[in-house]
Scaffold this active site. Structure first.
Site, PDB file in Angstrom:
ATOM      1  N   ASN A   9       0.867  -1.172   0.000  1.00 51.46           N
ATOM      2  CA  ASN A   9       0.000   0.000   0.000  1.00 51.46           C
ATOM      3  C   ASN A   9       0.905   1.224   0.000  1.00 51.46           C
ATOM      4  OD1 ASN A   9      -1.772   2.059   0.475  1.00 51.46           O
ATOM      5  ND2 ASN A   9      -2.403   1.385   2.515  1.00 51.46           N
ATOM      6  N   GLU A  97      -6.846   4.664   7.762  1.00 52.34           N
ATOM      7  CA  GLU A  97      -6.622   6.084   7.477  1.00 52.34           C
ATOM      8  C   GLU A  97      -7.843   6.709   6.798  1.00 52.34           C
ATOM      9  OE1 GLU A  97      -2.909   5.467   5.458  1.00 52.34           O
ATOM     10  OE2 GLU A  97      -2.012   4.918   7.386  1.00 52.34           O
ATOM     11  N   GLU A 167      -5.358  -4.890  10.497  1.00 54.10           N
ATOM     12  CA  GLU A 167      -4.337  -3.878  10.722  1.00 54.10           C
ATOM     13  C   GLU A 167      -4.614  -3.159  12.036  1.00 54.10           C
ATOM     14  OE1 GLU A 167      -2.386  -2.676   6.709  1.00 54.10           O
ATOM     15  OE2 GLU A 167      -3.993  -1.286   7.161  1.00 54.10           O
ATOM     16  N   SER A 213       3.549  -2.106  10.315  1.00 54.90           N
ATOM     17  CA  SER A 213       4.999  -2.182  10.524  1.00 54.90           C
ATOM     18  C   SER A 213       5.607  -3.531  10.121  1.00 54.90           C
ATOM     19  CB  SER A 213       5.346  -1.838  11.974  1.00 54.90           C
ATOM     20  OG  SER A 213       4.932  -0.516  12.277  1.00 54.90           O
TER      21      SER A 213
END
Ligand code: 13P
Length: 254
Positions: A9, A97, A167, A213
């Site tokens: 991404n 996000e 996530e 991460s």
């Protein structure tokens, strides 16, 4: 056996020129990869040029968002048929996000998944808890609510074509990765939820990526977990060395 899927991404990084540079390198290192599904998700502005580079390779192409209508007076939006027309195969939907900064909800995520499936785009649907929710012991409740809302109304056949991505929001871009045990327990929870809602055969087929991460050093311990079928990679997907190494570190697994 579920095939591992590693998706990059790229978020709002890379001009089309920089994107072509990166994907040319990826084509050299990963272009023939068939053991692992490799997908890159550049910004909209680079999709066409990236597609030109990877069209003769095994690297798949994804977008980072869609709107649910096919066309119309929706300034600034991009539809599923617009993406498939240029060869896009995947689309990330409901990234944290987008939920955090652009007001996406489980209801809008649901409409977007519907639009993607209608046009044979493979949705990569993101779920995940924020730190306060984890610390309050609400992780499973949050994930369940997101799954219930996002995946409401789909048939088993439709769900088979969905990729899920867990996530944890506190692990995104922070360098703080969920431990393999923490990640596996949520992935197992998601798979059990799929069994409950659909059946064991469907739950066994759906691929669930981990994101947050991910880097070459932690790839094997995460994707080595029984219910983790790949990764949605942010920062480490922006350099060909690290992204290629993540993919290569999967070859010995499963
Ligand atoms: P990072 O890998 O930079 O933590 O980002 C994860 C992510 O949000 C992928 O969608």
């Amino acid at each position: 056996m579920r095939k591992i899927i590693i998706a990059g991404n790229w978020k709002m990084y890379k001009t089309s020129f920089e994107a072509v540079e990166l994907v040319n390198e990826l084509k050299r290192t990963l272009g023939d990869m068939s053991e692992v599904d490799v997908v890159v998700c550049p910004p909209f502005t680079a999709l066409v040029e990236v597609k030109d580079v990877i069209s003769e390779s095994n690297i798949g192409l994804g977008a980072q968002n869609i709107y649910w209508e096919e066309f119309g007076a929706f300034t600034g939006e991009v539809s599923a048929p617009m993406l498939t027309a240029i060869g896009v195969q995947y689309v990330i939907i409901g990234h944290s996000e987008r939920r955090q900064f652009f007001g996406e909800t489980d209801a809008t995520v649901n409409k977007k998944i519907k639009a993607a499936l209608k046009h044979a785009l493979i949705p990569i649907v993101c779920v995940g808890e924020v730190l306060a929710e984890r610390e309050a012991g609400k992780t499973f409740a949050v994930i369940e609510k997101q799954l219930e809302g996002s995946l409401a109304g789909f048939t088993a056949e439709e769900i088979e074509n969905v990729v899920l991505a867990y996530e944890p929001v506190w692990a995104i871009g922070t360098g703080k990765t969920a431990t393999p045990v923490q990640a596996q327990e949520v992935h197992k929870f998601i798979r059990d939820w799929l069994t409950k809602k659909f059946d064991a055969a469907i739950a066994n087929k759906v691929r669930i990526q981990y994101g947050g991460s991910v880097k070459p050093e932690n790839t094997a311990e995460l994707i080595g977990q029984p219910d983790i079928d790949g990764a949605l990679v942010g920062g480490a997907s922006l350099k060909s060395e690290t992204f290629s190494q993540i993919v290569k570190n999967c070859l010995a697994l499963k």
